[in-house]
Scaffold this motif. Sequence first.
Motif, PDB file in Angstrom:
ATOM      1  N   GLY A   1     -20.588  10.487  12.576  1.00  0.00           N
ATOM      2  CA  GLY A   1     -20.563  11.192  11.300  1.00  0.00           C
ATOM      3  C   GLY A   1     -19.225  11.776  10.906  1.00  0.00           C
ATOM      4  N   ARG A   2     -18.216  11.675  11.772  1.00  0.00           N
ATOM      5  CA  ARG A   2     -16.902  12.252  11.485  1.00  0.00           C
ATOM      6  C   ARG A   2     -15.907  11.168  11.091  1.00  0.00           C
ATOM      7  N   PRO A   3     -15.026  11.444  10.124  1.00  0.00           N
ATOM      8  CA  PRO A   3     -13.966  10.488   9.800  1.00  0.00           C
ATOM      9  C   PRO A   3     -13.138  10.187  11.044  1.00  0.00           C
ATOM     10  N   ALA A   4     -13.035   8.902  11.391  1.00  0.00           N
ATOM     11  CA  ALA A   4     -12.375   8.537  12.645  1.00  0.00           C
ATOM     12  C   ALA A   4     -11.254   7.516  12.468  1.00  0.00           C
ATOM     13  N   GLY A   5     -11.322   6.682  11.427  1.00  0.00           N
ATOM     14  CA  GLY A   5     -10.287   5.660  11.300  1.00  0.00           C
ATOM     15  C   GLY A   5     -10.270   5.008   9.933  1.00  0.00           C
ATOM     16  N   LEU A   6      -9.153   4.354   9.645  1.00  0.00           N
ATOM     17  CA  LEU A   6      -8.992   3.533   8.449  1.00  0.00           C
ATOM     18  C   LEU A   6      -8.385   2.208   8.890  1.00  0.00           C
ATOM     19  N   THR A   7      -8.931   1.112   8.373  1.00  0.00           N
ATOM     20  CA  THR A   7      -8.269  -0.175   8.546  1.00  0.00           C
ATOM     21  C   THR A   7      -7.901  -0.705   7.169  1.00  0.00           C
ATOM     22  N   SER A   8      -6.777  -1.380   7.097  1.00  0.00           N
ATOM     23  CA  SER A   8      -6.355  -1.996   5.849  1.00  0.00           C
ATOM     24  C   SER A   8      -5.693  -3.327   6.159  1.00  0.00           C
ATOM     25  N   ALA A   9      -5.496  -4.144   5.122  1.00  0.00           N
ATOM     26  CA  ALA A   9      -4.909  -5.473   5.323  1.00  0.00           C
ATOM     27  C   ALA A   9      -3.986  -5.801   4.154  1.00  0.00           C
ATOM     28  N   PRO A  10      -2.802  -5.191   4.114  1.00  0.00           N
ATOM     29  CA  PRO A  10      -1.851  -5.496   3.046  1.00  0.00           C
ATOM     30  C   PRO A  10      -1.185  -6.857   3.283  1.00  0.00           C
ATOM     31  N   TYR A  11      -0.747  -7.486   2.189  1.00  0.00           N
ATOM     32  CA  TYR A  11      -0.048  -8.767   2.305  1.00  0.00           C
ATOM     33  C   TYR A  11       1.376  -8.574   2.803  1.00  0.00           C
ATOM     34  N   ASP A  12       1.898  -7.372   2.642  1.00  0.00           N
ATOM     35  CA  ASP A  12       3.249  -7.085   3.105  1.00  0.00           C
ATOM     36  C   ASP A  12       3.310  -5.612   3.507  1.00  0.00           C
ATOM     37  N   VAL A  13       4.060  -5.336   4.570  1.00  0.00           N
ATOM     38  CA  VAL A  13       4.277  -3.956   4.998  1.00  0.00           C
ATOM     39  C   VAL A  13       5.760  -3.665   4.796  1.00  0.00           C
ATOM     40  N   SER A  14       6.061  -2.979   3.708  1.00  0.00           N
ATOM     41  CA  SER A  14       7.446  -2.715   3.335  1.00  0.00           C
ATOM     42  C   SER A  14       8.045  -1.621   4.208  1.00  0.00           C
ATOM     43  N   PRO A  15       9.370  -1.493   4.215  1.00  0.00           N
ATOM     44  CA  PRO A  15       9.998  -0.378   4.936  1.00  0.00           C
ATOM     45  C   PRO A  15       9.474   0.975   4.474  1.00  0.00           C
ATOM     46  N   GLU A  16       9.162   1.089   3.186  1.00  0.00           N
ATOM     47  CA  GLU A  16       8.633   2.350   2.667  1.00  0.00           C
ATOM     48  C   GLU A  16       7.250   2.642   3.262  1.00  0.00           C
ATOM     49  N   SER A  17       6.435   1.599   3.398  1.00  0.00           N
ATOM     50  CA  SER A  17       5.115   1.796   3.993  1.00  0.00           C
ATOM     51  C   SER A  17       5.224   2.147   5.476  1.00  0.00           C
ATOM     52  N   ARG A  18       6.150   1.513   6.170  1.00  0.00           N
ATOM     53  CA  ARG A  18       6.333   1.821   7.585  1.00  0.00           C
ATOM     54  C   ARG A  18       6.781   3.276   7.775  1.00  0.00           C
ATOM     55  N   GLU A  19       7.646   3.718   6.899  1.00  0.00           N
ATOM     56  CA  GLU A  19       8.092   5.106   6.983  1.00  0.00           C
ATOM     57  C   GLU A  19       6.936   6.053   6.649  1.00  0.00           C
ATOM     58  N   ARG A  20       6.123   5.653   5.687  1.00  0.00           N
ATOM     59  CA  ARG A  20       4.985   6.491   5.324  1.00  0.00           C
ATOM     60  C   ARG A  20       4.005   6.614   6.490  1.00  0.00           C
ATOM     61  N   LEU A  21       3.726   5.518   7.169  1.00  0.00           N
ATOM     62  CA  LEU A  21       2.845   5.545   8.337  1.00  0.00           C
ATOM     63  C   LEU A  21       3.429   6.426   9.434  1.00  0.00           C
ATOM     64  N   SER A  22       4.731   6.306   9.635  1.00  0.00           N
ATOM     65  CA  SER A  22       5.398   7.145  10.628  1.00  0.00           C
ATOM     66  C   SER A  22       5.324   8.612  10.235  1.00  0.00           C
ATOM     67  N   TRP A  23       5.441   8.879   8.948  1.00  0.00           N
ATOM     68  CA  TRP A  23       5.363  10.264   8.464  1.00  0.00           C
ATOM     69  C   TRP A  23       4.006  10.872   8.792  1.00  0.00           C
ATOM     70  N   TRP A  24       2.943  10.105   8.641  1.00  0.00           N
ATOM     71  CA  TRP A  24       1.611  10.621   8.930  1.00  0.00           C
ATOM     72  C   TRP A  24       1.462  10.963  10.409  1.00  0.00           C
ATOM     73  N   THR A  25       1.955  10.105  11.287  1.00  0.00           N
ATOM     74  CA  THR A  25       1.807  10.389  12.720  1.00  0.00           C
ATOM     75  C   THR A  25       2.671  11.572  13.151  1.00  0.00           C
ATOM     76  N   ARG A  26       3.780  11.805  12.434  1.00  0.00           N
ATOM     77  CA  ARG A  26       4.587  12.985  12.742  1.00  0.00           C
ATOM     78  C   ARG A  26       3.949  14.246  12.190  1.00  0.00           C
ATOM     79  N   SER A  27       3.300  14.140  11.046  1.00  0.00           N
ATOM     80  CA  SER A  27       2.757  15.310  10.362  1.00  0.00           C
ATOM     81  C   SER A  27       1.403  15.737  10.909  1.00  0.00           C
ATOM     82  N   VAL A  28       0.613  14.777  11.369  1.00  0.00           N
ATOM     83  CA  VAL A  28      -0.717  15.072  11.910  1.00  0.00           C
ATOM     84  C   VAL A  28      -0.742  14.548  13.345  1.00  0.00           C
TER      85      VAL A  28
END
Length: 227
Positions: free
Chosen positions: A156-183
Amino acid sequence: MDAGNRDRVRDIGRAPAPEDRVPGRSYSTLRPAQPVIPQPKRPKPGADLITRAAAVFGRTTTGVTWPYGLATPSRRNYRDRPDAYEEAVQRAQEAQEAVTAWAERYGLRSSQSGCCPRWLERTTSRRCRDEGCTHFDAPRPDAEWLDHTVAWLHAGRPAGLTSAPYDVSPESRERLSWWTRSVPELRVAQGTGWYGFGTTQILMWRSDILGDEVDSTDLRKDLAARQ
């Protein structure tokens, strides 16, 4: 149940407020809650894919509520190409089996409320309502990588997200890294995933719920390994 036992059962990692404490009881043994790592789950003997998948994704009047890209293709779209239709059905069934088995392994169910990483910060499943969704509300900083998204619940608790983008840009990679640093509880992994068509599978999950290692983001290889 008295306050001391109540807090031990909840394992909240701290003593109750002074006014709730039981005289003469020590609360010095309380410890921070440890993540409960889900054990691999095996499907019930004889359970067919539709029954198993319905337990993960839910049902409609016509079958399973498959996420976008997982539904069995319609024969009408392949009227003059029967061989292509059979191949498309085979690919869909392989993806359906792979993602269902993966969800079963970690005790996950899909959620229609999951929208963005902010959802993962909550203890209950509810969509962003304050115009702060990082997927759908401007400036949508996570929209690029949150393509073909599936949100996952554990107990019952939020545990994960999966996604499937056609491209993972440098901006998206930085955004993902930002989340792991922030949370600190968030982890991110990548693979080829179930969607296919040249996409990259991205998995973001809560380590305090699922543990530090969640394997098989490459779901098609996982399917081949089990055959």
